[in-house]
Design an enzyme around this catalytic site. Sequence first.
Site, short mmCIF file in Angstrom:
data_model
loop_
_atom_site.label_atom_id
_atom_site.label_comp_id
_atom_site.label_asym_id
_atom_site.label_seq_id
_atom_site.Cartn_x
_atom_site.Cartn_y
_atom_site.Cartn_z
CG ASP A 108 -1.95 0.98 1.14
OD1 ASP A 108 -1.82 2.27 0.84
OD2 ASP A 108 -3.42 0.77 1.32
N GLY A 140 2.21 0.41 -5.83
CA GLY A 140 2.06 -1.03 -6.27
C GLY A 140 2.50 -1.16 -7.61
CG ASP A 157 -8.67 -3.76 -0.95
OD1 ASP A 157 -9.49 -2.83 -1.28
OD2 ASP A 157 -8.45 -3.89 0.30
#
Length: 281
Positions: A108, A140, A157
Amino acid sequence: MIDLKLTEQDPHAPIRYQYAVDRVLYTGKSEYQEFAVVTNPFFGRMLLLDGVVQFTDRDEFYYHEMMAHVALHAMPAPRRVIVIGGGDGGVIREILKHPTVEQAYLVDIDPEVTRVSREFFPAVAAGLDDPRVVHAPMDGALFMRQFEGHADAILVDSTDIVGFATSLFTADFFDRARAILGPDGAFVTLSESLHFHFEMVRQVQETLATVFPRVDLYTAPLATYGGNWWCFATGTNGLDLRAPARPPVTPTRYYCADIHRSCFLPDFLYRRLMEPGRTGF
């Protein structure tokens, strides 16, 4: 008690959701986004990023279970998983329920997400200190370019497909994911709502199809996400994700074998989705 009304600032939704707020527990700002943690009489604690609800105490499990379990249950023994985004830990919590998982990378860009989740959502962040979790607080797309090795699943996500998250939805990013996955690996990414973001959902599918031999789409009912009928786009090097390969892990609150088999978009709706120029079913 504070008697407030929170109007969500969703950049893609054609309507505005409004929530009653009992208390404001936290507000802050990182290098990347603004944070708020508030309480609602129905949903309990809610995390907002840039004014958009990310999850709530009451219904977070729908999203986190469906993001993690569909791909992993289509494999007999997943061992290494990469999560892009997901700093709150909800998807990691679900991944770790699979006994064969040996390593889960959490990538993240914003470490503040993890800090806020640990403090205000300990049930969501429950797996973050598991020794199988490798924390990589970085972009990412950069992580994927630098990663050397193999993964059984890559789960994206992220926040909505705007701003710094757009780099996670390019053909180059998808191509790197395909290269990291083996012949029986799976890529999953959030893909917005079939009600509100029909053309965006199709665009993600079209881009995935330029890279992966097999693409698909499954959905879940999410009360606090714009449009409520939320999508998860998938790409594989051939693996069919539509049937589970083994019994469900436990405990889960929504995911089960029947949900797995029924969550994928039926073929006739998928064909309509992919018709050029369509803006809805």
